[in-house]
Motif scaffolding. Sequence first.
Motif, PDB file in Angstrom:
ATOM      1  N   TYR A  44       6.774 -14.386  44.770  1.00 22.11           N
ATOM      2  CA  TYR A  44       6.057 -13.762  43.657  1.00 22.11           C
ATOM      3  C   TYR A  44       6.604 -14.143  42.293  1.00 22.11           C
ATOM      4  O   TYR A  44       5.931 -13.931  41.281  1.00 22.11           O
ATOM      5  CB  TYR A  44       6.096 -12.242  43.785  1.00 22.11           C
ATOM      6  CG  TYR A  44       5.210 -11.681  44.876  1.00 22.11           C
ATOM      7  CD1 TYR A  44       4.224 -12.449  45.493  1.00 22.11           C
ATOM      8  CD2 TYR A  44       5.345 -10.373  45.290  1.00 22.11           C
ATOM      9  CE1 TYR A  44       3.422 -11.916  46.478  1.00 22.11           C
ATOM     10  CE2 TYR A  44       4.540  -9.829  46.280  1.00 22.11           C
ATOM     11  CZ  TYR A  44       3.581 -10.612  46.866  1.00 22.11           C
ATOM     12  OH  TYR A  44       2.773 -10.086  47.843  1.00 22.11           O
ATOM     13  N   LYS A  74       1.633 -17.727  40.569  1.00 24.74           N
ATOM     14  CA  LYS A  74       0.201 -17.450  40.753  1.00 24.74           C
ATOM     15  C   LYS A  74       0.011 -16.438  41.882  1.00 24.74           C
ATOM     16  O   LYS A  74      -0.777 -15.495  41.756  1.00 24.74           O
ATOM     17  CB  LYS A  74      -0.547 -18.739  41.062  1.00 24.74           C
ATOM     18  CG  LYS A  74      -2.030 -18.542  41.218  1.00 24.74           C
ATOM     19  CD  LYS A  74      -2.741 -19.861  41.446  1.00 24.74           C
ATOM     20  CE  LYS A  74      -4.233 -19.635  41.608  1.00 24.74           C
ATOM     21  NZ  LYS A  74      -4.948 -20.901  41.801  1.00 24.74           N
ATOM     22  N   LYS A  75       0.739 -16.627  42.982  1.00 25.96           N
ATOM     23  CA  LYS A  75       0.663 -15.689  44.108  1.00 25.96           C
ATOM     24  C   LYS A  75       1.053 -14.284  43.666  1.00 25.96           C
ATOM     25  O   LYS A  75       0.392 -13.306  44.017  1.00 25.96           O
ATOM     26  CB  LYS A  75       1.580 -16.169  45.233  1.00 25.96           C
ATOM     27  CG  LYS A  75       1.625 -15.237  46.421  1.00 25.96           C
ATOM     28  CD  LYS A  75       2.600 -15.735  47.479  1.00 25.96           C
ATOM     29  CE  LYS A  75       2.677 -14.750  48.634  1.00 25.96           C
ATOM     30  NZ  LYS A  75       3.644 -15.131  49.634  1.00 25.96           N
ATOM     31  N   MET A  78      -1.717 -12.803  41.487  1.00 28.63           N
ATOM     32  CA  MET A  78      -2.909 -12.461  42.277  1.00 28.63           C
ATOM     33  C   MET A  78      -2.685 -11.155  43.044  1.00 28.63           C
ATOM     34  O   MET A  78      -3.541 -10.267  43.023  1.00 28.63           O
ATOM     35  CB  MET A  78      -3.253 -13.595  43.240  1.00 28.63           C
ATOM     36  CG  MET A  78      -3.655 -14.889  42.566  1.00 28.63           C
ATOM     37  SD  MET A  78      -5.190 -14.764  41.641  1.00 28.63           S
ATOM     38  CE  MET A  78      -6.353 -14.670  42.973  1.00 28.63           C
ATOM     39  N   ASP A  79      -1.545 -11.026  43.701  1.00 29.54           N
ATOM     40  CA  ASP A  79      -1.264  -9.807  44.454  1.00 29.54           C
ATOM     41  C   ASP A  79      -1.067  -8.610  43.516  1.00 29.54           C
ATOM     42  O   ASP A  79      -1.487  -7.516  43.824  1.00 29.54           O
ATOM     43  CB  ASP A  79      -0.038  -9.989  45.340  1.00 29.54           C
ATOM     44  CG  ASP A  79      -0.343 -10.824  46.581  1.00 29.54           C
ATOM     45  OD1 ASP A  79      -1.504 -11.236  46.763  1.00 29.54           O
ATOM     46  OD2 ASP A  79       0.585 -11.064  47.357  1.00 29.54           O
ATOM     47  N   HIS A  80      -0.457  -8.833  42.384  1.00 35.51           N
ATOM     48  CA  HIS A  80      -0.239  -7.771  41.394  1.00 35.51           C
ATOM     49  C   HIS A  80      -1.570  -7.234  40.884  1.00 35.51           C
ATOM     50  O   HIS A  80      -1.733  -6.031  40.695  1.00 35.51           O
ATOM     51  CB  HIS A  80       0.603  -8.320  40.238  1.00 35.51           C
ATOM     52  CG  HIS A  80       0.923  -7.320  39.188  1.00 35.51           C
ATOM     53  ND1 HIS A  80       0.235  -7.259  37.994  1.00 35.51           N
ATOM     54  CD2 HIS A  80       1.870  -6.347  39.138  1.00 35.51           C
ATOM     55  CE1 HIS A  80       0.748  -6.281  37.253  1.00 35.51           C
ATOM     56  NE2 HIS A  80       1.737  -5.721  37.927  1.00 35.51           N
ATOM     57  N   ASN A  81      -2.522  -8.110  40.682  1.00 36.99           N
ATOM     58  CA  ASN A  81      -3.813  -7.700  40.118  1.00 36.99           C
ATOM     59  C   ASN A  81      -4.789  -7.140  41.129  1.00 36.99           C
ATOM     60  O   ASN A  81      -5.831  -6.612  40.742  1.00 36.99           O
ATOM     61  CB  ASN A  81      -4.450  -8.883  39.381  1.00 36.99           C
ATOM     62  CG  ASN A  81      -3.750  -9.170  38.078  1.00 36.99           C
ATOM     63  OD1 ASN A  81      -3.330  -8.263  37.373  1.00 36.99           O
ATOM     64  ND2 ASN A  81      -3.582 -10.440  37.768  1.00 36.99           N
ATOM     65  N   THR A  82      -4.478  -7.236  42.407  1.00 28.65           N
ATOM     66  CA  THR A  82      -5.388  -6.689  43.417  1.00 28.65           C
ATOM     67  C   THR A  82      -4.999  -5.290  43.874  1.00 28.65           C
ATOM     68  O   THR A  82      -5.655  -4.710  44.710  1.00 28.65           O
ATOM     69  CB  THR A  82      -5.470  -7.617  44.657  1.00 28.65           C
ATOM     70  OG1 THR A  82      -4.167  -7.774  45.199  1.00 28.65           O
ATOM     71  CG2 THR A  82      -6.050  -8.969  44.284  1.00 28.65           C
ATOM     72  N   ILE A  83      -3.908  -4.794  43.326  1.00 35.04           N
ATOM     73  CA  ILE A  83      -3.463  -3.434  43.702  1.00 35.04           C
ATOM     74  C   ILE A  83      -4.082  -2.414  42.778  1.00 35.04           C
ATOM     75  O   ILE A  83      -4.204  -2.573  41.625  1.00 35.04           O
ATOM     76  CB  ILE A  83      -1.920  -3.335  43.693  1.00 35.04           C
ATOM     77  CG1 ILE A  83      -1.378  -4.252  44.778  1.00 35.04           C
ATOM     78  CG2 ILE A  83      -1.457  -1.925  43.864  1.00 35.04           C
ATOM     79  CD1 ILE A  83       0.123  -4.314  44.839  1.00 35.04           C
TER      80      ILE A  83
END
Length: 83
Positions: A44, A74-75, A78-83
């Motif tokens: 991350y 980027k990973k 992406m994971d931060h913004n999908t929570i």
Amino acid sequence: MTTKEFDLLDELYFVQHYNYLKDALDWEDDVLLSTLQSLYDQGYIKCLASPDEEVFNDVDLPNQGVDYYYLATKKGLMDHNTI
């Protein structure tokens, strides 16, 4: 992703030095370093020796983490913004 990991990633949309993170989050060194290690292990964040020089070899966060700069990958974003 833990709450601490989420809060730390909030600070890493741009390159930030360890000292900035320490001041911004007001966490103890062991908490900050262990959270950085967890994010690094998950892919991350990346570590940088200077704002423009990524560290590609062995990253020793427990012993050298206070010297690095950090940036979300980027990973991580992406994971931060999908929570």
